[in-house]
Design a protein around this motif. Structure first.
Motif, short mmCIF file in Angstrom:
data_model
loop_
_atom_site.label_atom_id
_atom_site.label_comp_id
_atom_site.label_asym_id
_atom_site.label_seq_id
_atom_site.Cartn_x
_atom_site.Cartn_y
_atom_site.Cartn_z
N LEU A 252 -1.40 -78.02 -79.09
CA LEU A 252 -2.48 -77.20 -78.16
C LEU A 252 -2.03 -75.90 -77.20
N THR A 253 -0.96 -75.80 -76.84
CA THR A 253 -0.60 -74.56 -76.90
C THR A 253 -0.73 -73.62 -77.20
N THR A 254 -0.64 -73.83 -78.95
CA THR A 254 0.10 -72.48 -79.56
C THR A 254 -1.25 -72.48 -80.53
N VAL A 255 -2.36 -73.44 -80.46
CA VAL A 255 -4.09 -73.77 -80.97
C VAL A 255 -4.42 -72.44 -79.00
N PHE A 256 -4.09 -72.93 -78.19
CA PHE A 256 -4.75 -72.88 -76.93
C PHE A 256 -4.46 -71.23 -77.32
N THR A 257 -3.41 -70.26 -77.68
CA THR A 257 -2.56 -69.29 -77.29
C THR A 257 -2.91 -68.85 -78.47
N SER B 281 3.59 -56.23 -65.44
CA SER B 281 2.44 -55.93 -63.92
C SER B 281 0.99 -55.70 -63.40
N GLU B 282 0.32 -55.88 -63.12
CA GLU B 282 -1.39 -55.76 -62.95
C GLU B 282 -1.39 -54.46 -62.97
N SER B 283 -0.65 -53.44 -62.41
CA SER B 283 -1.54 -51.94 -62.81
C SER B 283 -0.95 -51.35 -64.46
N GLU B 284 -0.07 -52.32 -65.07
CA GLU B 284 0.04 -52.13 -66.83
C GLU B 284 -0.56 -53.01 -67.27
N THR B 285 -0.98 -53.93 -66.45
CA THR B 285 -1.76 -54.44 -67.79
C THR B 285 -3.25 -53.62 -67.77
N MET C 226 12.68 -67.41 -76.77
CA MET C 226 14.30 -67.44 -75.50
C MET C 226 14.33 -65.83 -75.77
N SER C 227 15.10 -65.60 -74.57
CA SER C 227 15.00 -64.49 -73.62
C SER C 227 16.15 -63.20 -74.19
N MET C 228 15.90 -62.35 -74.01
CA MET C 228 16.88 -61.38 -75.19
C MET C 228 18.66 -61.76 -74.70
N GLU C 229 18.17 -62.06 -73.78
CA GLU C 229 20.03 -62.21 -73.17
C GLU C 229 20.40 -63.28 -73.66
N ASN C 230 19.81 -64.12 -73.36
CA ASN C 230 20.10 -65.35 -74.63
C ASN C 230 20.69 -65.21 -75.94
N ILE C 231 19.80 -64.13 -76.89
CA ILE C 231 19.87 -64.58 -77.70
C ILE C 231 20.96 -62.93 -78.22
N PHE D 210 6.68 -53.15 -76.01
CA PHE D 210 5.09 -53.61 -75.45
C PHE D 210 4.11 -54.77 -75.46
N PHE D 211 3.72 -54.36 -76.61
CA PHE D 211 3.11 -55.16 -77.26
C PHE D 211 3.65 -56.92 -76.82
N ASP D 212 4.37 -57.23 -77.02
CA ASP D 212 4.98 -58.55 -76.53
C ASP D 212 5.29 -58.72 -75.48
N ARG D 213 5.62 -57.57 -73.76
CA ARG D 213 5.20 -58.26 -72.83
C ARG D 213 3.99 -58.90 -72.13
N TYR D 214 2.96 -57.76 -72.91
CA TYR D 214 1.37 -58.29 -72.64
C TYR D 214 1.32 -59.60 -73.24
N LEU D 215 1.89 -59.69 -74.21
CA LEU D 215 1.42 -60.39 -74.37
C LEU D 215 1.14 -62.13 -74.40
N ASN D 216 3.27 -62.36 -73.58
CA ASN D 216 3.97 -63.14 -72.67
C ASN D 216 3.67 -62.57 -71.35
N GLY D 217 2.33 -62.13 -71.30
CA GLY D 217 1.87 -62.39 -69.56
C GLY D 217 3.27 -61.39 -68.66
N THR D 218 3.94 -60.75 -68.85
CA THR D 218 5.79 -60.06 -68.20
C THR D 218 5.05 -58.47 -67.25
#
Lengths: 193, 367
Positions: free
Chosen positions: B110-115, B21-25, A153-158, B11-19
């Protein structure tokens, strides 16, 4: 002769392939096939129908998860594995409740989970720890963390769902919940290793 | 609550979620390579999250398995397993329902296992053991100090996300500041700040091997420091010698004390000392002082493989470096001064020293 030999019309590796593919029929059949031996084990050793069902389901889930792993390998028969897992779970439960007489009344082959499947033992410890941690955490922390990390869930939704003033407050709360759970988990995790 | 720790987790969460940017990554992965403290926190976060997801995955499998028990007859009999090929399943509506339910569960699993495998791979990545003590401070809009004024009058636009911070200190009364190379290496602009002062800096020289950077205060309001109170030791420190540091692993100045553990640093590096000081990200660039109030070196990095070990570049090498860099501007004699801390007790030394120790704030426009 062990019940699993009666699965002979479909080989064990075919069963595993079917489980990996999510074949509901095979899963159901396997479930029905393996249950009796565990049912007998538990009823002969101080347990009830309900307890037999719970323990067997837990063991079946553990087998199912293992079968889904890409590097799945099993040297014993599937039925033996499930029986061994269930047996270990049941004896642990008996000992916790001081109902273990010291003798196990059974006539089924089993393998030592501790010796042959240490990764299973480690995983159970991890999961138990995380589960207890979540229970101790209570609400709303438990749900906030599940919503964010599992439901994505997004932070907004939470923020909306839990009625926080703004996303930053929700973020702070989520962070505090996370830290509490992590603290509990890692405090006990190292001891488990 | 540790503010920067919460930012790091986000910051960790954003990296793991792939959110990111390229330069940030790229910056993130570079940091994983350089900063073992960062990598350790990240791995811990990944371990935690993967267990959390394993638990969720198990709960979803449990729901599926719970349904199987309904068909268990009370007369438990051993049934023969029917060869599925002999039975036409395609028209079996229950089969269709079970397959549908199973496939949804499998996709999730499978998605979870892949992750989880992906996370597993990240956690196992080989990293260097030498850790750079650089604190990652992420700018969040509501905490952004609106404008940092160059006292010449021109306004400097605040720059966004990732900034790093460390410690720096005055090396000469006319405004030379020393910090670690890795604190400022990818900086577009550098500022120093403490209770008393806040100045913009310009780079003079830096050396990656020694892990030092020398900068100069370029603020028109700066009219020089009064005579710096600490001396600079040219000789080597002795094994077991008592040392201390002041720095900014958090927003307020922190004092730490320890001893010289070795005359050489990480993997036998003779240009630095190993000291047993409690140091953390943000201490990089801070001064290593002896009991008499002489500068022994500059705190550089932390070997997190060994508990309680930190490293500092020797002051003699810094003087030699400066003299080589510009023998006219920076001869060693320039930095010789009377040590006015010598006879003072520790608390008095600290009072005098802390005016000349700063947070180094680095801004990077590239993000």
């Amino acid at each position: 002769m062990e019940p699993e030999k009666q699965l002979g019309k479909i080989s064990e590796s075919d069963i595993i392939q079917a489980v990996k593919a999510g074949d509901g029929v095979v899963l159901q059949r396997l479930y029905k096939q393996c249950y009796p031996s565990i049912h007998h084990l538990i009823l002969n050793n101080n347990g009830s129908d309900d307890e037999a069902k719970d323990v067997f389901q837990e063991a079946f889930i553990i087998f199912y998860e293992k079968a889904l792993l890409p590097d799945f390998e099993l040297k014993c028969a599937i039925g033996t594995y499930i029986y061994s897992v269930a047996r270990r779970l049941w004896l642990k439960k008996l000992m916790e409740k001081n109902r273990f007489s010291g003798v196990v009344d059974e006539d089924h082959d089993f393998v030592s989970i501790e010796d042959q499947f240490p990764e299973m033992v480690a995983k159970e410890k991890r999961l138990d720890l995380m589960k207890t941690g979540l229970e101790n955490l209570g609400e709303p922390c438990s749900t906030i963390l599940k919503d964010f990390y599992i439901e994505k869930m997004s932070m907004e939704n939470i923020t909306e769902k839990f009625g926080y003033t703004n996303a930053d407050n929700a973020k702070t709360q989520k962070y505090k919940c996370l830290q509490r759970l992590k603290k509990y988990f890692f405090a006990n995790y190292k001891e488990e290793l | 609550m540790n503010y920067s720790d919460s930012i790091q987790t986000a910051f960790f969460d954003r990296y793991l979620n792939g959110t990111l940017s390229e330069s940030e990554t790229l910056l993130f992965e570079q940091r994983l390579n350089e900063d073992v403290y960062f990598k350790r926190n990240f791995n811990e976060h990944v371990t935690f999250l993967s267990t959390f997801q394993e638990l969720a995955e198990r709960e979803s499998i449990r729901k599926q398995v719970a349904g199987f028990h309904e068909n268990i007859s009370t007369n438990i009999s051993n049934e023969t397993f029917i060869n599925p090929k002999k039975v036409s399943l395609l028209n079996n509506s229950r089969f269709k329902i079970l397959m549908a339910a199973a496939s949804v569960a499998i996709i999730t699993v499978l998605t979870t296992v892949f992750t989880l495998n992906y996370m597993g791979m990240l956690a196992k990545k080989q990293q260097s053991a030498y850790m750079a003590l650089r604190k990652d401070v992420e700018r969040i809009k509501h905490s952004q100090k609106a404008i940092i004024n160059d006292l010449n009058g021109s306004k400097i636009e605040p720059v966004t996300p990732v900034t790093f911070s460390g410690t720096g200190f005055a090396f000469s009364a006319d405004g030379l500041i020393i910090t670690s190379y890795h604190v400022v290496s990818d900086a577009d602009s550098v500022f120093i700040e403490n209770d008393k002062f806040k100045f913009k800096l310009e780079e003079v020289a830096k050396d990656k091997t020694l892990d030092i950077a020398i900068l100069k205060i370029v603020d028109s309001s700066f009219t020089g420091f009064s005579e710096l109170p600490f001396g600079i030791k040219k000789q080597s420190a002795e094994l077991g010698e008592k040392v201390y540091t002041l720095g900014f692993p958090r927003d307020e100045i922190v004092y730490g004390e320890g001893t010289v553990s070795s005359g050489s640093g990480y993997e036998g590096d003779t240009s630095s000392y190993q000291v047993s000081l409690p140091v953390n990200p943000g201490n990089s660039g801070g001064p290593l002082m002896d009991e008499q109030g002489n500068l022994l070196g500059v705190i550089s990095g932390k070997n997190s493989d060994v508990e309680g070990a930190a490293f500092a570049t020797k002051s003699k090498l810094i003087l030699d470096y400066l003299a080589k860099w510009d023998p006219n501007e920076f001869p060693s004699s320039k930095f010789q001064r009377k040590n006015s801390l010598k006879s003072l007790k520790r608390t008095e030394q600290l009072k005098k020293m802390k005016d000349y120790i700063f947070v180094v704030k680095v801004y990077n426009n590239k993000i």
